[in-house]
Design a protein around this motif. Structure first.
Motif, PDB file in Angstrom:
ATOM      1  N   ARG A  44       0.835  -1.202   0.000  1.00  0.00           N
ATOM      2  CA  ARG A  44       0.000   0.000   0.000  1.00  0.00           C
ATOM      3  C   ARG A  44       0.874   1.257   0.000  1.00  0.00           C
ATOM      4  NH1 ARG A  44      -5.628   0.284   2.220  1.00  0.00           N
ATOM      5  NH2 ARG A  44      -4.915   2.335   2.853  1.00  0.00           N
ATOM      6  N   GLU A  46      -5.822  -2.246  11.323  1.00  0.00           N
ATOM      7  CA  GLU A  46      -6.417  -0.921  11.156  1.00  0.00           C
ATOM      8  C   GLU A  46      -6.678  -0.690   9.667  1.00  0.00           C
ATOM      9  OE1 GLU A  46      -2.929   2.159  11.311  1.00  0.00           O
ATOM     10  OE2 GLU A  46      -2.660   0.729  12.957  1.00  0.00           O
ATOM     11  N   THR A  47      -7.386   0.385   9.364  1.00  0.00           N
ATOM     12  CA  THR A  47      -7.779   0.658   7.984  1.00  0.00           C
ATOM     13  C   THR A  47      -6.578   0.743   7.056  1.00  0.00           C
ATOM     14  OG1 THR A  47      -9.719   1.863   8.762  1.00  0.00           O
ATOM     15  CG2 THR A  47      -9.045   2.232   6.486  1.00  0.00           C
ATOM     16  N   GLU A  55      -5.579  -2.533   5.255  1.00  0.00           N
ATOM     17  CA  GLU A  55      -6.538  -3.274   4.434  1.00  0.00           C
ATOM     18  C   GLU A  55      -6.092  -3.370   2.985  1.00  0.00           C
ATOM     19  OE1 GLU A  55     -10.220  -1.231   4.840  1.00  0.00           O
ATOM     20  OE2 GLU A  55     -10.596  -1.950   6.891  1.00  0.00           O
TER      21      GLU A  55
END
Length: 225
Positions: free
Chosen positions: A183, A205-206, A209
């Motif tokens: 990411r 946590e976000t 993802e």
């Protein structure tokens, strides 16, 4: 069906291409054959499988030996761990993984996997991934400090493939660590949550993802970018 355009397909190993549970159970059986009644034989296998199903990880051998009335002495545990990691595993690719690897044959491909080098190498050989995938990276070669979420393996893939970051997709299972580096680097990401997986796979946590979540590689359609 999730459609993705990419030039490079990079995969995780455990619970992504095969079931990690199968490797564990293969190792338990190998230990019973090698050490026999010294560790409790088939009773040891049964106890290990029960503990694995119950969520135990690092202390499975200690618990299984104790349950069978055997002292889990450090020397014995060290022998068991060494043989477990080095055994020739009886494992196979998940059916959807076999189909997926055939479908992405025209892409540049890679594998990034954590874990002890000896064990991961044995899995890769047993599954034929050393022949099926282009760039195989075991972070254990460098030491545990380079395990995911460290970016070293991902940056090496970029160097080896010379592809634009947004044209690389990483497919893995563990939301706690697998998608942090890709990411940050701007890769595309897909999380596969197999029903038979060992870990819950939930992201902490976000920011951890993946872009997409699937339960089978049959749900993923990758086109050449």
């Amino acid at each position: 069906m999730i459609e993705i355009a990419a030039q490079v397909v990079v995969l995780d190993l455990d619970d992504t291409l095969y079931l990690e549970r199968d490797f564990a159970e293969s190792g338990f059986r190998a230990l019973a054959r090698r050490f026999g009644e010294r560790i409790g034989g088939e009773a040891f296998v049964a106890a290990c499988c029960e503990r694995l199903a119950g969520g135990a990880r690092g202390n499975i051998f200690d618990i299984a030996l104790t349950r069978n009335g055997i002292d889990p002495a450090p020397g014995l545990i060290a022998e068991l761990v060494a043989y477990y990691r080095s055994h020739a595993p009886e494992i196979a690719l998940c059916a959807d993984a076999s189909r997926f690897l055939r479908r992405v044959g025209q892409f540049q491909t890679g594998l990034i996997t954590d874990g002890p080098q000896e064990a991961q190498s044995a899995k890769i050989k047993a599954l034929g991934l050393d022949r099926a995938l282009g760039h195989v990276i075991m972070t254990g070669v460098w030491g545990k400090q380079y395990s995911k979420p460290h970016a070293r393996a991902f940056e090496l893939i970029e160097s080896l493939t010379s592809s634009s970051r947004h044209n690389i997709v990483y497919i893995a299972d563990n939301g706690a660590k697998d998608f942090i580096a890709p990411r940050q680097l701007g890769w595309q990401s897909v999380q596969i949550l197999r029903p038979e997986r060992i870990h819950d796979g939930l992201p902490g946590e976000t920011a951890h993802e993946a872009d997409h979540v699937i339960t089978s590689l049959d749900e993923l359609d990758i086109k050449i970018a």
